[in-house]
Design a protein around this motif. Structure first.
Motif, PDB file in Angstrom:
ATOM      1  N   LEU A  67       0.833  -1.199   0.000  1.00 60.96           N
ATOM      2  CA  LEU A  67       0.000   0.000   0.000  1.00 60.96           C
ATOM      3  C   LEU A  67       0.871   1.255   0.000  1.00 60.96           C
ATOM      4  N   ASP A  68       2.165   1.077  -0.258  1.00 59.08           N
ATOM      5  CA  ASP A  68       3.099   2.210  -0.301  1.00 59.08           C
ATOM      6  C   ASP A  68       3.689   2.324  -1.708  1.00 59.08           C
ATOM      7  N   GLN A  69       4.829   2.978  -1.833  1.00 60.06           N
ATOM      8  CA  GLN A  69       5.444   3.236  -3.140  1.00 60.06           C
ATOM      9  C   GLN A  69       5.910   1.961  -3.843  1.00 60.06           C
ATOM     10  N   ARG A  70       5.929   0.830  -3.166  1.00 62.18           N
ATOM     11  CA  ARG A  70       6.324  -0.422  -3.820  1.00 62.18           C
ATOM     12  C   ARG A  70       5.244  -0.948  -4.769  1.00 62.18           C
ATOM     13  N   PHE A  71       4.006  -0.471  -4.600  1.00 58.23           N
ATOM     14  CA  PHE A  71       2.936  -0.885  -5.508  1.00 58.23           C
ATOM     15  C   PHE A  71       3.234  -0.353  -6.903  1.00 58.23           C
ATOM     16  N   ARG A  72       3.104  -1.204  -7.902  1.00 59.38           N
ATOM     17  CA  ARG A  72       3.387  -0.805  -9.279  1.00 59.38           C
ATOM     18  C   ARG A  72       2.479  -1.586 -10.225  1.00 59.38           C
ATOM     19  N   TYR A  73       2.422  -1.117 -11.446  1.00 62.75           N
ATOM     20  CA  TYR A  73       1.659  -1.826 -12.465  1.00 62.75           C
ATOM     21  C   TYR A  73       2.205  -1.459 -13.840  1.00 62.75           C
ATOM     22  N   PRO A  74       1.908  -2.289 -14.840  1.00 61.53           N
ATOM     23  CA  PRO A  74       2.463  -2.068 -16.182  1.00 61.53           C
ATOM     24  C   PRO A  74       2.015  -0.714 -16.768  1.00 61.53           C
ATOM     25  N   LYS A  75       2.892  -0.108 -17.554  1.00 61.46           N
ATOM     26  CA  LYS A  75       2.582   1.172 -18.204  1.00 61.46           C
ATOM     27  C   LYS A  75       1.342   1.072 -19.093  1.00 61.46           C
TER      28      LYS A  75
ATOM     29  N   GLN B 142      -2.863 -13.432   0.326  1.00 59.95           N
ATOM     30  CA  GLN B 142      -2.714 -14.830   0.732  1.00 59.95           C
ATOM     31  C   GLN B 142      -1.588 -15.565   0.018  1.00 59.95           C
ATOM     32  N   MET B 143      -1.723 -15.815  -1.306  1.00 60.66           N
ATOM     33  CA  MET B 143      -0.712 -16.612  -2.001  1.00 60.66           C
ATOM     34  C   MET B 143      -0.197 -15.906  -3.243  1.00 60.66           C
ATOM     35  N   MET B 144       1.107 -16.015  -3.478  1.00 63.82           N
ATOM     36  CA  MET B 144       1.765 -15.365  -4.614  1.00 63.82           C
ATOM     37  C   MET B 144       1.402 -16.052  -5.925  1.00 63.82           C
ATOM     38  N   ASN B 145       1.280 -15.249  -6.957  1.00 67.23           N
ATOM     39  CA  ASN B 145       1.204 -15.760  -8.322  1.00 67.23           C
ATOM     40  C   ASN B 145       1.832 -14.713  -9.246  1.00 67.23           C
ATOM     41  N   PRO B 146       2.161 -15.078 -10.481  1.00 67.31           N
ATOM     42  CA  PRO B 146       2.844 -14.131 -11.380  1.00 67.31           C
ATOM     43  C   PRO B 146       2.049 -12.847 -11.608  1.00 67.31           C
ATOM     44  N   HIS B 147       0.724 -12.956 -11.647  1.00 68.77           N
ATOM     45  CA  HIS B 147      -0.137 -11.786 -11.842  1.00 68.77           C
ATOM     46  C   HIS B 147       0.065 -10.777 -10.704  1.00 68.77           C
ATOM     47  N   LEU B 148       0.061 -11.248  -9.472  1.00 69.45           N
ATOM     48  CA  LEU B 148       0.217 -10.353  -8.325  1.00 69.45           C
ATOM     49  C   LEU B 148       1.627  -9.778  -8.248  1.00 69.45           C
TER      50      LEU B 148
ATOM     51  N   GLY C  89       3.840  -5.694  -7.631  1.00 72.07           N
ATOM     52  CA  GLY C  89       4.763  -5.454  -6.528  1.00 72.07           C
ATOM     53  C   GLY C  89       4.472  -6.298  -5.304  1.00 72.07           C
ATOM     54  N   ALA C  90       3.606  -7.297  -5.435  1.00 66.07           N
ATOM     55  CA  ALA C  90       3.291  -8.168  -4.294  1.00 66.07           C
ATOM     56  C   ALA C  90       4.571  -8.780  -3.750  1.00 66.07           C
ATOM     57  N   TYR C  91       4.614  -8.951  -2.448  1.00 63.88           N
ATOM     58  CA  TYR C  91       5.805  -9.495  -1.804  1.00 63.88           C
ATOM     59  C   TYR C  91       5.400 -10.451  -0.683  1.00 63.88           C
ATOM     60  N   GLY C  92       6.310 -11.339  -0.354  1.00 68.49           N
ATOM     61  CA  GLY C  92       6.041 -12.331   0.676  1.00 68.49           C
ATOM     62  C   GLY C  92       6.548 -11.884   2.036  1.00 68.49           C
ATOM     63  N   VAL C  93       5.841 -12.293   3.065  1.00 69.96           N
ATOM     64  CA  VAL C  93       6.294 -12.068   4.441  1.00 69.96           C
ATOM     65  C   VAL C  93       6.181 -13.387   5.196  1.00 69.96           C
ATOM     66  N   LYS C  94       7.069 -13.573   6.161  1.00 74.29           N
ATOM     67  CA  LYS C  94       7.010 -14.758   7.013  1.00 74.29           C
ATOM     68  C   LYS C  94       5.869 -14.589   8.017  1.00 74.29           C
ATOM     69  N   ASP C  95       5.474 -15.695   8.599  1.00 74.30           N
ATOM     70  CA  ASP C  95       4.318 -15.715   9.487  1.00 74.30           C
ATOM     71  C   ASP C  95       4.439 -14.732  10.653  1.00 74.30           C
ATOM     72  N   ASP C  96       5.619 -14.627  11.268  1.00 76.05           N
ATOM     73  CA  ASP C  96       5.745 -13.736  12.427  1.00 76.05           C
ATOM     74  C   ASP C  96       5.552 -12.273  12.033  1.00 76.05           C
ATOM     75  N   GLU C  97       6.102 -11.877  10.881  1.00 77.27           N
ATOM     76  CA  GLU C  97       5.916 -10.497  10.396  1.00 77.27           C
ATOM     77  C   GLU C  97       4.448 -10.249  10.031  1.00 77.27           C
ATOM     78  N   TYR C  98       3.841 -11.257   9.417  1.00 76.72           N
ATOM     79  CA  TYR C  98       2.429 -11.162   9.054  1.00 76.72           C
ATOM     80  C   TYR C  98       1.563 -10.934  10.296  1.00 76.72           C
ATOM     81  N   MET C  99       1.832 -11.697  11.350  1.00 81.89           N
ATOM     82  CA  MET C  99       1.018 -11.603  12.566  1.00 81.89           C
ATOM     83  C   MET C  99       1.178 -10.240  13.237  1.00 81.89           C
ATOM     84  N   VAL C 100       2.371  -9.632  13.172  1.00 85.10           N
ATOM     85  CA  VAL C 100       2.585  -8.285  13.719  1.00 85.10           C
ATOM     86  C   VAL C 100       1.730  -7.278  12.945  1.00 85.10           C
ATOM     87  N   LEU C 101       1.767  -7.377  11.613  1.00 90.61           N
ATOM     88  CA  LEU C 101       0.960  -6.477  10.780  1.00 90.61           C
ATOM     89  C   LEU C 101      -0.530  -6.692  11.011  1.00 90.61           C
TER      90      LEU C 101
END
Length: 191
Positions: free
Chosen positions: A39-47, A157-163, A167-179
């Motif tokens: 939800l920050d500047q890492r979000f991107r999409y094709p031109k 929830q789960m990564m795929n090439p579309h996401l 700019g979708a990114y993975g987080v480990k369970d402990d980081e996820y639970m903090v968020l």
């Protein structure tokens, strides 16, 4: 297995999600690796998508046709959205927990994203499109709205090439639970 709304929301608030297996048996699942849409500047999409956005071919709606979005999300060769899960989503919608974020082209549903809102967390369950770019425009417009409404996270929830292209990114369970904990302490609404 009987599910009530309070139990379902409690499960999601603990980091689990519901899915049906190939025999339509519903169960709770967790993951050590979760996918978030930034939800920050890492979000991107094709031109090329920017051109579509500039053309304003699609209008946005929330919950204009919730059942059609659920049906669209479930309408694929292999789906984890069983008839029982469709009913659960309907009950969550009726009690103000589930939402459909939709794109429309005139009076035709172009695409949409099905999600559950708990505090400042938008938990994306599924997305679909009927008109090319319909779900991609929904993704961009939903992220804009989540930012504006001060949501903490967009759980895909789960990564795929579309996401990944957004700019979708993975987080480990402990980081996820903090968020998730931070999100649960914030009061946000899509409407």
């Amino acid at each position: 297995m009987k599910y009530d709304v309070a139990t379902i929301i409690q499960g999601y608030a603990q980091g689990y999600f519901l899915m049906a297996d190939e025999n339509d048996v519903l169960g709770w699942y967790g993951s050590r690796d979760r996918t978030l849409i930034p939800l920050d500047q890492r979000f991107r999409y094709p031109k090329s998508l920017q051109r579509v956005l500039n053309q304003e071919r699609f209008s946005i709606a929330i919950n204009r046709n919730f059942k059609a979005v659920v049906a669209g999300c479930a309408n694929r060769e292999s789906t984890w959205i069983s008839p029982e899960l469709k009913q659960i989503y309907w009950e969550l919608y009726q009690t103000g927990w589930a939402y459909s974020f939709e794109t429309w082209q005139g009076d035709e549903l172009a695409g949409g994203i099905l999600g559950i809102v708990i505090g400042g967390a938008f938990i994306g369950e599924s997305m679909f499109y009927r008109i090319p770019e319909g779900s991609k425009v929904a993704m961009v417009k939903l992220v804009e709205m989540l930012r504006k409404k001060r949501f903490v996270m967009f759980d895909a929830q789960m990564m795929n090439p579309h996401l990944e292209r957004f700019g979708a990114y993975g987080v480990k369970d402990d980081e996820y639970m903090v968020l998730l904990d931070k999100a649960l302490h914030r009061s946000c609404s899509l409407l």
